[in-house]
Motif scaffolding. Structure first.
Motif, PDB file in Angstrom:
ATOM      1  N   ALA A   1       4.782  -2.507   0.653  1.00  0.00           N
ATOM      2  CA  ALA A   1       5.506  -1.905  -0.472  1.00  0.00           C
ATOM      3  C   ALA A   1       6.771  -1.209   0.026  1.00  0.00           C
ATOM      4  O   ALA A   1       7.849  -1.328  -0.586  1.00  0.00           O
ATOM      5  CB  ALA A   1       4.604  -0.918  -1.205  1.00  0.00           C
ATOM      6  N   ARG A   2       6.641  -0.520   1.147  1.00  0.00           N
ATOM      7  CA  ARG A   2       7.811   0.171   1.717  1.00  0.00           C
ATOM      8  C   ARG A   2       8.878  -0.838   2.135  1.00  0.00           C
ATOM      9  O   ARG A   2      10.062  -0.672   1.832  1.00  0.00           O
ATOM     10  CB  ARG A   2       7.364   1.016   2.904  1.00  0.00           C
ATOM     11  N   ASP A   3       8.456  -1.904   2.826  1.00  0.00           N
ATOM     12  CA  ASP A   3       9.421  -2.898   3.299  1.00  0.00           C
ATOM     13  C   ASP A   3      10.071  -3.656   2.143  1.00  0.00           C
ATOM     14  O   ASP A   3      11.225  -4.100   2.252  1.00  0.00           O
ATOM     15  CB  ASP A   3       8.731  -3.900   4.232  1.00  0.00           C
ATOM     16  N   ALA A   4       9.313  -3.827   1.056  1.00  0.00           N
ATOM     17  CA  ALA A   4       9.851  -4.528  -0.115  1.00  0.00           C
ATOM     18  C   ALA A   4      10.652  -3.599  -1.020  1.00  0.00           C
ATOM     19  O   ALA A   4      11.135  -4.026  -2.076  1.00  0.00           O
ATOM     20  CB  ALA A   4       8.706  -5.155  -0.911  1.00  0.00           C
ATOM     21  N   GLU A   5      10.767  -2.333  -0.597  1.00  0.00           N
ATOM     22  CA  GLU A   5      11.508  -1.317  -1.357  1.00  0.00           C
ATOM     23  C   GLU A   5      10.950  -1.164  -2.764  1.00  0.00           C
ATOM     24  O   GLU A   5      11.681  -1.095  -3.751  1.00  0.00           O
ATOM     25  CB  GLU A   5      13.001  -1.654  -1.384  1.00  0.00           C
ATOM     26  N   MET A   6       9.615  -1.110  -2.832  1.00  0.00           N
ATOM     27  CA  MET A   6       8.911  -0.876  -4.092  1.00  0.00           C
ATOM     28  C   MET A   6       8.214   0.478  -4.021  1.00  0.00           C
ATOM     29  O   MET A   6       7.679   0.857  -2.977  1.00  0.00           O
ATOM     30  CB  MET A   6       7.829  -1.937  -4.343  1.00  0.00           C
ATOM     31  N   GLU A   7       8.211   1.174  -5.147  1.00  0.00           N
ATOM     32  CA  GLU A   7       7.356   2.344  -5.250  1.00  0.00           C
ATOM     33  C   GLU A   7       5.911   1.875  -5.171  1.00  0.00           C
ATOM     34  O   GLU A   7       5.575   0.779  -5.648  1.00  0.00           O
ATOM     35  CB  GLU A   7       7.601   3.067  -6.571  1.00  0.00           C
ATOM     36  N   LEU A   8       5.048   2.705  -4.581  1.00  0.00           N
ATOM     37  CA  LEU A   8       3.655   2.303  -4.420  1.00  0.00           C
ATOM     38  C   LEU A   8       3.006   2.021  -5.767  1.00  0.00           C
ATOM     39  O   LEU A   8       2.237   1.066  -5.907  1.00  0.00           O
ATOM     40  CB  LEU A   8       2.869   3.378  -3.668  1.00  0.00           C
ATOM     41  N   ARG A   9       3.322   2.827  -6.770  1.00  0.00           N
ATOM     42  CA  ARG A   9       2.735   2.601  -8.091  1.00  0.00           C
ATOM     43  C   ARG A   9       3.217   1.278  -8.691  1.00  0.00           C
ATOM     44  O   ARG A   9       2.487   0.597  -9.413  1.00  0.00           O
ATOM     45  CB  ARG A   9       3.036   3.761  -9.024  1.00  0.00           C
ATOM     46  N   GLU A  10       4.468   0.906  -8.383  1.00  0.00           N
ATOM     47  CA  GLU A  10       4.978  -0.386  -8.847  1.00  0.00           C
ATOM     48  C   GLU A  10       4.236  -1.522  -8.153  1.00  0.00           C
ATOM     49  O   GLU A  10       3.864  -2.524  -8.782  1.00  0.00           O
ATOM     50  CB  GLU A  10       6.473  -0.484  -8.557  1.00  0.00           C
ATOM     51  N   ALA A  11       4.022  -1.361  -6.859  1.00  0.00           N
ATOM     52  CA  ALA A  11       3.280  -2.381  -6.102  1.00  0.00           C
ATOM     53  C   ALA A  11       1.855  -2.495  -6.618  1.00  0.00           C
ATOM     54  O   ALA A  11       1.299  -3.594  -6.702  1.00  0.00           O
ATOM     55  CB  ALA A  11       3.281  -2.028  -4.621  1.00  0.00           C
ATOM     56  N   ARG A  12       1.246  -1.363  -6.990  1.00  0.00           N
ATOM     57  CA  ARG A  12      -0.113  -1.381  -7.538  1.00  0.00           C
ATOM     58  C   ARG A  12      -0.156  -2.110  -8.875  1.00  0.00           C
ATOM     59  O   ARG A  12      -1.124  -2.804  -9.195  1.00  0.00           O
ATOM     60  CB  ARG A  12      -0.626   0.038  -7.745  1.00  0.00           C
ATOM     61  N   ALA A  13       0.903  -1.956  -9.673  1.00  0.00           N
ATOM     62  CA  ALA A  13       0.954  -2.663 -10.955  1.00  0.00           C
ATOM     63  C   ALA A  13       1.052  -4.171 -10.739  1.00  0.00           C
ATOM     64  O   ALA A  13       0.493  -4.970 -11.497  1.00  0.00           O
ATOM     65  CB  ALA A  13       2.138  -2.167 -11.779  1.00  0.00           C
ATOM     66  N   VAL A  14       1.734  -4.572  -9.675  1.00  0.00           N
ATOM     67  CA  VAL A  14       1.909  -5.990  -9.365  1.00  0.00           C
ATOM     68  C   VAL A  14       0.637  -6.567  -8.761  1.00  0.00           C
ATOM     69  O   VAL A  14       0.220  -7.684  -9.097  1.00  0.00           O
ATOM     70  CB  VAL A  14       3.096  -6.172  -8.392  1.00  0.00           C
ATOM     71  N   ALA A  15       0.009  -5.814  -7.854  1.00  0.00           N
ATOM     72  CA  ALA A  15      -1.209  -6.269  -7.176  1.00  0.00           C
ATOM     73  C   ALA A  15      -2.251  -5.157  -7.264  1.00  0.00           C
ATOM     74  O   ALA A  15      -2.358  -4.329  -6.348  1.00  0.00           O
ATOM     75  CB  ALA A  15      -0.904  -6.615  -5.730  1.00  0.00           C
ATOM     76  N   PRO A  16      -3.005  -5.104  -8.358  1.00  0.00           N
ATOM     77  CA  PRO A  16      -3.929  -3.980  -8.588  1.00  0.00           C
ATOM     78  C   PRO A  16      -4.955  -3.770  -7.479  1.00  0.00           C
ATOM     79  O   PRO A  16      -5.366  -2.641  -7.225  1.00  0.00           O
ATOM     80  CB  PRO A  16      -4.609  -4.354  -9.911  1.00  0.00           C
ATOM     81  N   ARG A  17      -5.381  -4.847  -6.831  1.00  0.00           N
ATOM     82  CA  ARG A  17      -6.377  -4.704  -5.758  1.00  0.00           C
ATOM     83  C   ARG A  17      -5.726  -4.611  -4.378  1.00  0.00           C
ATOM     84  O   ARG A  17      -6.407  -4.718  -3.359  1.00  0.00           O
ATOM     85  CB  ARG A  17      -7.354  -5.870  -5.797  1.00  0.00           C
ATOM     86  N   GLY A  18      -4.449  -4.427  -4.374  1.00  0.00           N
ATOM     87  CA  GLY A  18      -3.751  -4.243  -3.116  1.00  0.00           C
ATOM     88  C   GLY A  18      -3.761  -5.470  -2.238  1.00  0.00           C
ATOM     89  O   GLY A  18      -3.477  -6.592  -2.679  1.00  0.00           O
ATOM     90  N   ALA A  19      -4.123  -5.269  -0.972  1.00  0.00           N
ATOM     91  CA  ALA A  19      -4.061  -6.347   0.012  1.00  0.00           C
ATOM     92  C   ALA A  19      -5.006  -7.494  -0.322  1.00  0.00           C
ATOM     93  O   ALA A  19      -4.750  -8.644   0.069  1.00  0.00           O
ATOM     94  CB  ALA A  19      -4.381  -5.790   1.401  1.00  0.00           C
ATOM     95  N   VAL A  20      -6.081  -7.225  -1.036  1.00  0.00           N
ATOM     96  CA  VAL A  20      -7.015  -8.299  -1.405  1.00  0.00           C
ATOM     97  C   VAL A  20      -6.311  -9.318  -2.294  1.00  0.00           C
ATOM     98  O   VAL A  20      -6.465 -10.536  -2.119  1.00  0.00           O
ATOM     99  CB  VAL A  20      -8.262  -7.733  -2.110  1.00  0.00           C
TER     100      VAL A  20
END
Length: 231
Positions: A34-53
């Protein structure tokens, strides 16, 4: 097999791969992506709710799509069918690319909590191979072909992850042996079906198998408000 991909998730997937070798498909790797993609963590969570899975699943499905695209560009018409299947498996390994990412994903999906999804992904690869090769099955053979190839693919991946031979020649030979084993089973089935003594016992099962149909394919949907998990 048509799969709609989310560009934001693709960006996260590209971003997480350099971290997987060190942190696995983990929360730490997801935060770094998320940091490397310049996304807020909450934005990344919205995109991939289960994270790395979610991203590990996307990584696997991306390989299936790349394999299908690569096979469409090859001339396979003159090959024996067993060689077509072997070629498809080799291409699938080639597009997997990062062995460590595959190794870490295999460990992730071996966990009991993710085992069902891991099984679905393996089945998806077998389905992608048969679809790419133009499998015409519309009865119980649709299922048996995919079940058999799922077993072959699982063993091939495990062998490939430990193969240190030049150009993975040992893996190529292993693929050939596994497919030869499957062909022996098919030949045995053909002999049973052609045996006049056994034929009366087999015919009722053939009739029942002919009544089984593969699952209906959902047509591509591109309408406002449509939501898909990509599975």
């Amino acid at each position: 097999m048509t799969v709609t991909t989310d560009p934001a998730r693709e960006t996260l997937l590209d971003a997480i791969l350099p971290h997987v070798a060190f942190d696995g498909w983990s929360e730490a790797a997801f935060r770094a992506a998320a940091r490397d993609a310049e996304m807020e963590l909450r934005e990344a969570r919205a995109v991939a709710p289960r994270g790395a899975v979610d991203l590990a699943s996307d990584f696997h499905r991306r390989g299936d799509r790349q394999m299908a695209e690569a096979l469409r560009a090859e001339r396979l018409d003159d090959m024996r069918f067993r060689n077509k299947v072997a070629r498809a498996l080799r291409v699938r390994l080639d597009v997997a690319g990062d062995r460590e990412a595959v190794r870490r994903a295999s460990a992730l999906f071996a966990l009991p909590v993710h085992a069902a999804e891991g099984a679905r992904l393996i089945w998806g690869t077998a389905d992608a191979v048969w679809e790419a090769l133009g499998d015409p099955s519309d009865d119980i053979n649709w299922y048996t072909k995919r079940a058999t190839l799922s077993g072959v693919w699982t063993s091939v991946v495990l062998y490939w992850m430990g193969d240190d031979s030049v150009d993975q020649q040992a893996t190529d030979a292993f693929i050939d042996r596994r497919i030869e084993d499957v062909m022996r089973i098919e030949k045995m089935k053909a002999r049973v079906n052609g045996n006049p003594i056994l034929r009366p016992f087999v015919k009722p099962f053939e009739h029942l198998g002919g009544m089984v149909r593969p699952p209906a394919r959902m047509p591509p949907v591109d309408l406002p408000g449509h939501w898909s998990t990509g599975e």
